[in-house]
Design a protein around this motif. Structure first.
Motif, mmCIF file in Angstrom:
data_model
loop_
_atom_site.group_PDB
_atom_site.id
_atom_site.type_symbol
_atom_site.label_atom_id
_atom_site.label_comp_id
_atom_site.label_asym_id
_atom_site.label_seq_id
_atom_site.Cartn_x
_atom_site.Cartn_y
_atom_site.Cartn_z
ATOM 1 N N ALA A 5 35.019 71.622 36.741
ATOM 2 C CA ALA A 5 36.608 72.681 37.340
ATOM 3 C C ALA A 5 37.386 71.505 37.379
ATOM 4 O O ALA A 5 38.729 71.966 38.097
ATOM 5 N N GLY A 6 37.048 70.522 38.792
ATOM 6 C CA GLY A 6 37.311 69.697 39.397
ATOM 7 C C GLY A 6 39.078 69.233 38.648
ATOM 8 O O GLY A 6 39.088 68.450 39.395
ATOM 9 N N ILE A 7 38.131 68.396 37.484
ATOM 10 C CA ILE A 7 39.108 67.928 36.168
ATOM 11 C C ILE A 7 40.089 68.673 36.339
ATOM 12 O O ILE A 7 41.591 68.366 36.239
ATOM 13 N N VAL A 8 40.305 70.089 35.694
ATOM 14 C CA VAL A 8 41.411 70.704 35.121
ATOM 15 C C VAL A 8 42.394 71.232 36.335
ATOM 16 O O VAL A 8 42.912 70.670 36.349
ATOM 17 N N LEU A 9 41.529 71.164 37.867
ATOM 18 C CA LEU A 9 42.508 72.111 38.720
ATOM 19 C C LEU A 9 42.844 70.347 38.960
ATOM 20 O O LEU A 9 44.011 70.304 39.166
ATOM 21 N N ILE A 10 43.179 68.897 39.087
ATOM 22 C CA ILE A 10 43.828 68.110 39.521
ATOM 23 C C ILE A 10 44.640 67.970 38.480
ATOM 24 O O ILE A 10 46.403 67.733 38.770
ATOM 25 N N VAL A 11 44.106 67.975 37.318
ATOM 26 C CA VAL A 11 45.850 68.440 35.767
ATOM 27 C C VAL A 11 47.027 69.586 36.179
ATOM 28 O O VAL A 11 47.618 69.394 36.606
ATOM 29 N N LEU A 12 45.942 70.414 36.316
ATOM 30 C CA LEU A 12 47.223 71.819 37.555
ATOM 31 C C LEU A 12 48.038 71.710 37.646
ATOM 32 O O LEU A 12 49.025 71.265 38.276
ATOM 33 N N GLY A 13 47.254 70.351 39.121
ATOM 34 C CA GLY A 13 47.889 69.627 40.196
ATOM 35 C C GLY A 13 48.973 69.666 39.998
ATOM 36 O O GLY A 13 50.555 69.166 40.876
ATOM 37 N N VAL A 14 48.389 68.443 39.063
ATOM 38 C CA VAL A 14 49.140 67.372 38.935
ATOM 39 C C VAL A 14 51.474 67.944 38.179
ATOM 40 O O VAL A 14 52.208 67.631 38.232
ATOM 41 N N LEU A 15 50.505 68.550 36.988
ATOM 42 C CA LEU A 15 51.553 70.007 36.511
ATOM 43 C C LEU A 15 52.691 70.451 36.885
ATOM 44 O O LEU A 15 53.670 70.602 36.703
ATOM 45 N N ALA A 16 51.526 71.010 38.261
ATOM 46 C CA ALA A 16 52.089 71.892 39.364
ATOM 47 C C ALA A 16 53.458 70.767 40.136
ATOM 48 O O ALA A 16 54.593 71.450 40.655
ATOM 49 N N LEU A 17 53.491 69.642 40.233
ATOM 50 C CA LEU A 17 54.215 68.271 41.048
ATOM 51 C C LEU A 17 55.029 68.420 40.071
ATOM 52 O O LEU A 17 56.657 68.026 40.546
ATOM 53 N N ALA A 18 54.851 67.755 38.795
ATOM 54 C CA ALA A 18 55.532 67.755 37.599
ATOM 55 C C ALA A 18 56.930 68.591 37.645
ATOM 56 O O ALA A 18 57.857 68.616 37.183
ATOM 57 N N TYR A 19 56.558 69.473 37.131
ATOM 58 C CA TYR A 19 57.401 71.127 36.999
ATOM 59 C C TYR A 19 56.896 71.983 37.836
ATOM 60 O O TYR A 19 56.273 72.357 38.229
ATOM 61 N N HIS A 20 58.542 72.589 38.698
ATOM 62 C CA HIS A 20 58.551 72.667 39.768
ATOM 63 C C HIS A 20 59.183 74.032 39.615
ATOM 64 O O HIS A 20 58.313 75.092 40.770
ATOM 65 N N GLU A 21 58.733 74.453 38.373
ATOM 66 C CA GLU A 21 58.521 75.955 38.503
ATOM 67 C C GLU A 21 58.152 76.836 36.868
ATOM 68 O O GLU A 21 58.533 75.941 36.328
ATOM 69 N N PHE A 22 57.861 77.647 36.521
ATOM 70 C CA PHE A 22 57.804 77.432 35.159
ATOM 71 C C PHE A 22 58.384 79.175 35.037
ATOM 72 O O PHE A 22 58.905 80.115 35.877
ATOM 73 N N THR A 23 58.963 79.517 33.065
ATOM 74 C CA THR A 23 59.171 80.660 33.413
ATOM 75 C C THR A 23 59.098 81.048 32.517
ATOM 76 O O THR A 23 58.067 80.898 31.330
ATOM 77 N N TYR A 24 59.232 82.210 31.416
ATOM 78 C CA TYR A 24 58.548 83.873 31.587
ATOM 79 C C TYR A 24 60.235 84.581 30.976
ATOM 80 O O TYR A 24 60.601 84.796 31.189
ATOM 81 N N THR A 25 59.242 84.723 29.441
ATOM 82 C CA THR A 25 60.400 85.806 28.594
ATOM 83 C C THR A 25 59.687 87.333 28.543
ATOM 84 O O THR A 25 58.695 87.524 28.379
ATOM 85 N N GLU A 26 60.211 88.767 29.019
ATOM 86 C CA GLU A 26 60.301 89.755 28.751
ATOM 87 C C GLU A 26 60.714 90.548 28.292
ATOM 88 O O GLU A 26 62.510 90.195 28.964
ATOM 89 N N THR A 27 60.390 91.109 27.278
ATOM 90 C CA THR A 27 61.826 91.964 26.530
ATOM 91 C C THR A 27 61.008 94.006 26.496
ATOM 92 O O THR A 27 59.833 94.364 27.628
#
Length: 72
Positions: A5-27
């Motif tokens: 779980a710690g490794i997953v949290l660190i990876v998610l944290g690095v991704l959150a710092l690298a990508y400042h937003e996420f997008t999704y498409t809704e129909t």
């Protein structure tokens, strides 16, 4: 399990710092007459503040620390 779980949290944290937003498409459905449907796609962006990435990384490091202390 805590270390994983710690490794997953660190990876998610690095991704959150690298990508400042996420997008999704809704129909979305605009109208429906019998079998005829009129719809459109709408793209939304959700910004991620840098503090979120920092919190995830800190929580991941803490989980790794707790996981290593349990195995000792």
């Amino acid at each position: 399990m805590i270390r994983m779980a710690g490794i997953v949290l660190i990876v998610l944290g690095v991704l959150a710092l690298a990508y400042h937003e996420f997008t999704y498409t809704e129909t979305k459905k605009d109208a429906q007459i019998g079998t005829l449907t009129i719809q459109h796609n709408e793209t939304e962006s959700v910004p991620l503040p840098p503090i979120v990435g920092g919190i995830f990384i800190a929580a991941g490091v803490a989980a790794l620390f707790v996981g290593s202390r349990r195995n000792s």
